[in-house]
Every structure is written in C-alpha cells, then in structure tokens.
Design an enzyme around this catalytic site. Structure first.
Site, mmCIF file in Angstrom:
data_model
loop_
_atom_site.group_PDB
_atom_site.id
_atom_site.type_symbol
_atom_site.label_atom_id
_atom_site.label_comp_id
_atom_site.label_asym_id
_atom_site.label_seq_id
_atom_site.Cartn_x
_atom_site.Cartn_y
_atom_site.Cartn_z
ATOM 1 C CG ASP A 19 43.147 39.029 41.134
ATOM 2 O OD1 ASP A 19 44.099 39.253 41.896
ATOM 3 O OD2 ASP A 19 42.717 39.873 40.324
ATOM 4 C CG ASP A 21 43.010 45.322 43.790
ATOM 5 O OD1 ASP A 21 42.026 45.921 44.244
ATOM 6 O OD2 ASP A 21 44.097 45.248 44.374
ATOM 7 C CE LYS A 191 47.447 36.591 42.314
ATOM 8 N NZ LYS A 191 46.061 37.093 42.171
ATOM 9 C CG ASP A 216 42.213 41.379 36.550
ATOM 10 O OD1 ASP A 216 42.638 40.855 37.602
ATOM 11 O OD2 ASP A 216 42.557 42.521 36.182
#
Length: 266
Positions: A19, A21, A191, A216
């Site tokens: 990922d 960001d 996702k 995250d």
C-alpha cells in the site's frame, strides 16, 4: 510470535504488494523505515508492487511521485484501482460505454486502456475517487443509477489519509449515491475484493501464497490478505493503531510499527 517464526513466515514471500498512503509515504513525506525496506527487498531478490486504492491519480503520476522521492520503478510496478476497474469493464462489458464519475487523471487512465466514455448515452457507470466532484455530477450519476444502469466502484475507502488528517474518499460518495437512489454498487473492484487480487496475480505470475499484502488499513489492506490467501502484514504508520486491533474481527498475521520493522526478518 517468536522472531524465528516471523522470519520463517516471511521466507517464502517473493513479492510484497505494498500500500502507499499511510504505509510507504504520507502526502509528500516518505515514512520512517520505507527506504530501508525497499533496499532490503531488492537485495534479497524479492519484488515490490505498489498497490493503491486511490483512483484519483494515474499510474504515471505515482511513478513520477516515487521517482521524486528517490524510488525508481516501472509502470508495471504500480497497480491502481482505476486500472483494475478499466480491466473489469473491458472484460465484463465489452464495447459498452461508461459514464465516469472521476477526475481527469482517471479519465486519461481509462481511455488509455481502451474504455469508451460517454456523458449522455452510457451503458453503465464507474465511480471513482473524484477530487473534482460537484453537485451537477452527483445529480447526473444518481439519475443513471436510479434508472438501473449497472454501476461499478473503484474501491470502498471512506477517507483518504493526508499529512494533516483525512479527506472524504469514494466511500462518502457511494453513501450519497445510495441515500439518493437506494442502490449500492453492483461491483467494487479495489482492495479488498477479488478483482484486484486477480490483476495482481496476472501482473506477477505468482500465486497468493507467494505474496504478502502490506498496509495500514484493516478493512481494505489486511482484509485483502485474509480473504484471498496473501500473508496479511499490518503497519501502524497510518490509519490503524494498536488499540484498534483489540476490537477488530479482521486480524493480520504480522504487525510492525512501520515497514522498517520487517527488515531484520527478510
């Protein structure tokens, strides 16, 4: 989990789906440990593919952004939910015209991949993270959805992380559409859904068990791993905090403070 068990669990991973960001960077700032992680992955002969749900930027923009941060990658090492949506539309609705709720970046990405866009006579709608959203656009897309056109969303995220907090993402847009029309998307392709995993497999030539999903966010990144057989690795550098795990049904297999925390085990 013991250190040796962590090392064994990571040993068979050939590609890290990463990922962006809140995981690799936040806004324009590379997060602590990110560069050390990239160097270690490359030194051990593994691969990274940056996997983002953010459909407000084109793949070329991510390549350029990472280059400006000192990370040189090819276009095939970026996979966005916008690209996945384009592939899904081309496969599922061949030759059909799309009303796109998205900004110019997403428009360019989809047209470059061969999707035919139409403002006035579409066969279906695609909803992206539209950073140029206005009321006229919302009225138009709601009219089409209310009329029964199929509609596809690029991803489900409610908020997008920034250096100063969060901004509303596509989940808020979808909530508006549902409140007005009574309809949820017929398909979400980013996702944690299977379409983006299928694209990831096709891109890498690997099976789920050979890859790790690192991110995250529990309900997108970690659920992708849990639901589709990728090693689910949570980093606490973005949205999810340690206390969130105590009340979550979605549980990662491994947890690190940031990407750098994996380096000793690779």
């Amino acid at each position: 989990m013991k250190n040796e068990d962590i090392r064994k669990r990571l040993q068979g991973i050939e590609c890290f789906a990463l990922d962006m960001d809140g995981t690799f960077y936040l806004g324009g700032r590379i997060l602590e440990g990110s560069m050390a992680f990239i160097r270690k992955v490359k030194a051990t002969g593994r691969r990274v593919i940056f996997l983002t749900n953010n459909s407000s930027k084109g793949s070329w923009q991510y390549v350029n952004k990472l280059a400006g941060m000192g990370v040189t990658i090819g276009k095939n090492e970026i996979l966005t939910s916008g690209q996945v949506a384009a592939e899904y539309v081309l496969k599922t609705y061949p030759g059909k015209r799309v009303f796109l709720l998205g900004n110019e970046n997403l428009r360019k990405e989809m047209e470059a991949m061969g999707v035919v866009l139409s403002e006035d006579a579409p066969d279906l709608c695609v909803i992206g993270f539209d950073t140029t959203l206005d009321y006229d656009k919302m009225c138009k897309v709601c009219d089409y959805v209310r009329a029964g056109l199929p509609f596809v969303a690029t991803h489900p995220d409610f908020n997008c992380p920034t250096e100063t907090g969060f901004i509303p993402d596509i989940g808020a847009i979808l909530a508006f559409i549902e409140a007005s029309t009574g309809r949820k998307p017929d398909r979400i392709v980013g996702k944690p859904y299977e379409e983006i995993v299928d694209c990831l497999k096709a891109r890498t030539g690997l099976e789920s068990g050979q890859m790790a999903m690192v991110g995250d966010r529990l309900y997108t990144d970690i659920r992708t791993g849990v639901d589709h057989g990728l090693l689910a690795v949570l980093v606490l550098s973005g949205e999810t905090k340690a206390e969130d795990l105590e009340r979550s049904e979605i549980q990662p297999e491994l947890v690190f403070e940031n990407l750098g925390g994996m380096v000793p085990y690779l």
